[in-house]
Scaffold this motif. Structure first.
Motif, PDB file in Angstrom:
ATOM      1  N   THR A 129       0.829  -1.205   0.000  1.00  0.00           N
ATOM      2  CA  THR A 129       0.000   0.000   0.000  1.00  0.00           C
ATOM      3  C   THR A 129       0.861   1.252   0.000  1.00  0.00           C
ATOM      4  OG1 THR A 129      -1.652  -1.201   1.265  1.00  0.00           O
ATOM      5  CG2 THR A 129      -1.858   1.184   1.230  1.00  0.00           C
ATOM      6  N   MET A 130       1.955   1.198   0.745  1.00  0.00           N
ATOM      7  CA  MET A 130       2.851   2.334   0.917  1.00  0.00           C
ATOM      8  C   MET A 130       3.435   2.827  -0.418  1.00  0.00           C
ATOM      9  SD  MET A 130       6.075   2.458   3.556  1.00  0.00           S
ATOM     10  CE  MET A 130       5.193   1.392   4.668  1.00  0.00           C
ATOM     11  N   LEU A 131       3.479   1.956  -1.410  1.00  0.00           N
ATOM     12  CA  LEU A 131       3.994   2.354  -2.718  1.00  0.00           C
ATOM     13  C   LEU A 131       3.071   3.374  -3.386  1.00  0.00           C
ATOM     14  CD1 LEU A 131       5.056  -1.174  -4.015  1.00  0.00           C
ATOM     15  CD2 LEU A 131       6.539   0.613  -3.036  1.00  0.00           C
ATOM     16  N   ILE A 132       1.787   3.326  -3.053  1.00  0.00           N
ATOM     17  CA  ILE A 132       0.804   4.243  -3.641  1.00  0.00           C
ATOM     18  C   ILE A 132       0.411   5.330  -2.646  1.00  0.00           C
ATOM     19  CG2 ILE A 132      -1.535   4.410  -4.593  1.00  0.00           C
ATOM     20  CD1 ILE A 132      -1.061   1.454  -5.534  1.00  0.00           C
ATOM     21  N   LYS A 139      -0.585  11.701   5.551  1.00  0.00           N
ATOM     22  CA  LYS A 139      -0.594  12.892   6.415  1.00  0.00           C
ATOM     23  C   LYS A 139      -1.486  13.974   5.822  1.00  0.00           C
ATOM     24  CE  LYS A 139       2.338  16.321   8.724  1.00  0.00           C
ATOM     25  NZ  LYS A 139       1.205  17.127   8.959  1.00  0.00           N
ATOM     26  N   THR A 140      -1.420  14.163   4.513  1.00  0.00           N
ATOM     27  CA  THR A 140      -2.271  15.151   3.854  1.00  0.00           C
ATOM     28  C   THR A 140      -3.749  14.788   4.014  1.00  0.00           C
ATOM     29  OG1 THR A 140      -0.539  15.695   2.257  1.00  0.00           O
ATOM     30  CG2 THR A 140      -2.808  16.248   1.637  1.00  0.00           C
ATOM     31  N   ILE A 141      -4.076  13.512   3.876  1.00  0.00           N
ATOM     32  CA  ILE A 141      -5.460  13.053   4.053  1.00  0.00           C
ATOM     33  C   ILE A 141      -5.925  13.330   5.485  1.00  0.00           C
ATOM     34  CG2 ILE A 141      -6.947  11.003   4.149  1.00  0.00           C
ATOM     35  CD1 ILE A 141      -5.303   9.952   1.702  1.00  0.00           C
ATOM     36  N   ILE A 142      -5.078  13.045   6.454  1.00  0.00           N
ATOM     37  CA  ILE A 142      -5.424  13.319   7.857  1.00  0.00           C
ATOM     38  C   ILE A 142      -5.637  14.820   8.051  1.00  0.00           C
ATOM     39  CG2 ILE A 142      -4.519  13.365  10.223  1.00  0.00           C
ATOM     40  CD1 ILE A 142      -3.164  10.636   9.553  1.00  0.00           C
ATOM     41  N   ASP A 143      -4.699  15.626   7.563  1.00  0.00           N
ATOM     42  CA  ASP A 143      -4.749  17.081   7.773  1.00  0.00           C
ATOM     43  C   ASP A 143      -5.904  17.757   7.047  1.00  0.00           C
ATOM     44  OD1 ASP A 143      -2.499  16.855   9.360  1.00  0.00           O
ATOM     45  OD2 ASP A 143      -1.107  17.579   7.827  1.00  0.00           O
ATOM     46  N   TYR A 155     -16.904  13.266  13.477  1.00  0.00           N
ATOM     47  CA  TYR A 155     -15.959  12.163  13.299  1.00  0.00           C
ATOM     48  C   TYR A 155     -16.323  11.288  12.106  1.00  0.00           C
ATOM     49  CZ  TYR A 155     -14.254  13.886  17.667  1.00  0.00           C
ATOM     50  OH  TYR A 155     -13.743  14.713  18.620  1.00  0.00           O
ATOM     51  N   TYR A 156     -17.600  11.001  11.959  1.00  0.00           N
ATOM     52  CA  TYR A 156     -18.011  10.186  10.819  1.00  0.00           C
ATOM     53  C   TYR A 156     -17.660  10.888   9.504  1.00  0.00           C
ATOM     54  CZ  TYR A 156     -20.853   8.151   7.170  1.00  0.00           C
ATOM     55  OH  TYR A 156     -21.266   7.604   5.974  1.00  0.00           O
ATOM     56  N   THR A 157     -17.983  12.162   9.398  1.00  0.00           N
ATOM     57  CA  THR A 157     -17.709  12.903   8.165  1.00  0.00           C
ATOM     58  C   THR A 157     -16.217  12.924   7.871  1.00  0.00           C
ATOM     59  OG1 THR A 157     -19.661  14.279   8.522  1.00  0.00           O
ATOM     60  CG2 THR A 157     -18.018  15.119   6.974  1.00  0.00           C
ATOM     61  N   GLY A 158     -15.404  13.143   8.888  1.00  0.00           N
ATOM     62  CA  GLY A 158     -13.950  13.147   8.701  1.00  0.00           C
ATOM     63  C   GLY A 158     -13.426  11.807   8.217  1.00  0.00           C
ATOM     64  N   ILE A 159     -13.871  10.737   8.847  1.00  0.00           N
ATOM     65  CA  ILE A 159     -13.434   9.391   8.447  1.00  0.00           C
ATOM     66  C   ILE A 159     -13.978   9.064   7.058  1.00  0.00           C
ATOM     67  CG2 ILE A 159     -13.672   6.916   8.936  1.00  0.00           C
ATOM     68  CD1 ILE A 159     -11.727   8.217  10.871  1.00  0.00           C
ATOM     69  N   ASN A 160     -15.242   9.365   6.808  1.00  0.00           N
ATOM     70  CA  ASN A 160     -15.857   9.078   5.516  1.00  0.00           C
ATOM     71  C   ASN A 160     -15.138   9.837   4.397  1.00  0.00           C
ATOM     72  OD1 ASN A 160     -18.007   7.743   3.981  1.00  0.00           O
ATOM     73  ND2 ASN A 160     -18.774   9.817   3.659  1.00  0.00           N
ATOM     74  N   ASN A 161     -14.845  11.112   4.614  1.00  0.00           N
ATOM     75  CA  ASN A 161     -14.115  11.900   3.617  1.00  0.00           C
ATOM     76  C   ASN A 161     -12.730  11.311   3.366  1.00  0.00           C
ATOM     77  OD1 ASN A 161     -16.296  13.628   3.535  1.00  0.00           O
ATOM     78  ND2 ASN A 161     -15.299  15.279   4.662  1.00  0.00           N
ATOM     79  N   ALA A 162     -12.066  10.882   4.440  1.00  0.00           N
ATOM     80  CA  ALA A 162     -10.741  10.277   4.304  1.00  0.00           C
ATOM     81  C   ALA A 162     -10.818   8.972   3.513  1.00  0.00           C
ATOM     82  CB  ALA A 162     -10.128  10.030   5.682  1.00  0.00           C
ATOM     83  N   VAL A 163     -11.813   8.148   3.820  1.00  0.00           N
ATOM     84  CA  VAL A 163     -11.987   6.884   3.090  1.00  0.00           C
ATOM     85  C   VAL A 163     -12.236   7.169   1.608  1.00  0.00           C
ATOM     86  CG1 VAL A 163     -13.533   4.901   2.790  1.00  0.00           C
ATOM     87  CG2 VAL A 163     -12.699   5.501   5.074  1.00  0.00           C
ATOM     88  N   ASP A 164     -13.069   8.154   1.309  1.00  0.00           N
ATOM     89  CA  ASP A 164     -13.318   8.508  -0.093  1.00  0.00           C
ATOM     90  C   ASP A 164     -12.026   8.916  -0.799  1.00  0.00           C
ATOM     91  OD1 ASP A 164     -16.032   7.989   0.137  1.00  0.00           O
ATOM     92  OD2 ASP A 164     -16.605  10.098   0.357  1.00  0.00           O
ATOM     93  N   GLU A 165     -11.204   9.710  -0.137  1.00  0.00           N
ATOM     94  CA  GLU A 165      -9.934  10.159  -0.725  1.00  0.00           C
ATOM     95  C   GLU A 165      -8.964   8.987  -0.890  1.00  0.00           C
ATOM     96  OE1 GLU A 165      -7.332  12.883  -2.479  1.00  0.00           O
ATOM     97  OE2 GLU A 165      -9.462  13.072  -2.016  1.00  0.00           O
ATOM     98  N   ILE A 167      -9.780   5.805  -1.281  1.00  0.00           N
ATOM     99  CA  ILE A 167     -10.292   4.982  -2.378  1.00  0.00           C
ATOM    100  C   ILE A 167      -9.971   5.629  -3.715  1.00  0.00           C
ATOM    101  CG2 ILE A 167     -12.429   4.194  -3.487  1.00  0.00           C
ATOM    102  CD1 ILE A 167     -13.475   3.544  -0.639  1.00  0.00           C
ATOM    103  N   LYS A 168     -10.158   6.920  -3.806  1.00  0.00           N
ATOM    104  CA  LYS A 168      -9.869   7.646  -5.058  1.00  0.00           C
ATOM    105  C   LYS A 168      -8.394   7.498  -5.454  1.00  0.00           C
ATOM    106  CE  LYS A 168      -9.312  12.364  -6.140  1.00  0.00           C
ATOM    107  NZ  LYS A 168      -9.613  13.736  -5.753  1.00  0.00           N
ATOM    108  N   ARG A 169      -7.517   7.646  -4.500  1.00  0.00           N
ATOM    109  CA  ARG A 169      -6.074   7.584  -4.792  1.00  0.00           C
ATOM    110  C   ARG A 169      -5.579   6.146  -4.964  1.00  0.00           C
ATOM    111  NH1 ARG A 169      -2.705  12.150  -3.011  1.00  0.00           N
ATOM    112  NH2 ARG A 169      -4.054  13.904  -2.512  1.00  0.00           N
ATOM    113  N   TRP A 170      -6.273   5.180  -4.376  1.00  0.00           N
ATOM    114  CA  TRP A 170      -5.810   3.792  -4.350  1.00  0.00           C
ATOM    115  C   TRP A 170      -6.505   2.914  -5.384  1.00  0.00           C
ATOM    116  CZ3 TRP A 170      -6.190   0.448   0.697  1.00  0.00           C
ATOM    117  CH2 TRP A 170      -5.187  -0.532   0.704  1.00  0.00           C
TER     118      TRP A 170
END
Length: 173
Positions: A129-132, A139-143, A155-165, A167-170
């Protein structure tokens, strides 16, 4: 995933919560294992020990993560805890390794650890995973996706937004 489902099946047969010691050379904490299959035998990618999410929010996240895993074989797990000893990064990495997030031959797992009362969050990635999703990207996704929402206790919105990002990048398409 098969290993996780097998663990879930064994736990459900025992019909109890198991205390699992989690230790590293720097970090010691205790987690309750709540990897339990749903009534329809589907697996939950969410372990919400801090009770951060509603049942509907957990179901929504779980469905999104299950579809992503089916499509790509990449696995994302989300853990919320009330406390940890040591740093959040070491805890997240150790926890991801202990529960076996990702396919062993691909090392394609990712774990999001939120320790709400301590205001700590981390994303731990497998070597594949770290390769991608590099540490810098995580860190950018967290920030950008998580912290602004967490500051407003969304918290849900933050986690959901992070998961979406994530998934998009991965995604490979």
């Amino acid at each position: 995933m098969k290993k996780i489902i097998l663990v879930a099946l064994v736990i459900s047969i025992c019909s109890c919560k198991v205390k699992t010691p989690v230790t590293t050379t720097e970090t010691k904490t205790t987690l309750q294992s709540e990897i339990i299959p749903h009534e329809d035998n589907s697996f939950s990618f969410i372990s919400d020990f801090s009770k951060v999410f509603t049942d509907n929010q957990k179901a929504s996240l779980n469905l999104k993560l299950a579809k992503f895993e089916q499509k790509t074989t990449n696995e994302i797990a989300i853990f919320t805890l009330d406390s940890i000893v040591g740093d959040v990064v070491s805890n997240a990495t150790y926890l991801a390794n202990q529960i076996g997030v990702g396919k062993k031959d691909k090392d394609n797992g990712l774990l999001i650890l939120l320790v709400k009362p301590m205001k700590k969050v981390s994303i731990a990635t497998g070597k594949g995973t770290m390769l991608i999703l590099t540490d810098s990207i995580c860190k950018t996704i967290i920030d950008k996706q998580m912290i602004p929402e967490f500051k407003n206790e969304n918290y849900y919105t933050g986690i959901n937004n992070a998961v979406d990002e994530i998934i998009k990048r991965w995604s490979y398409e």
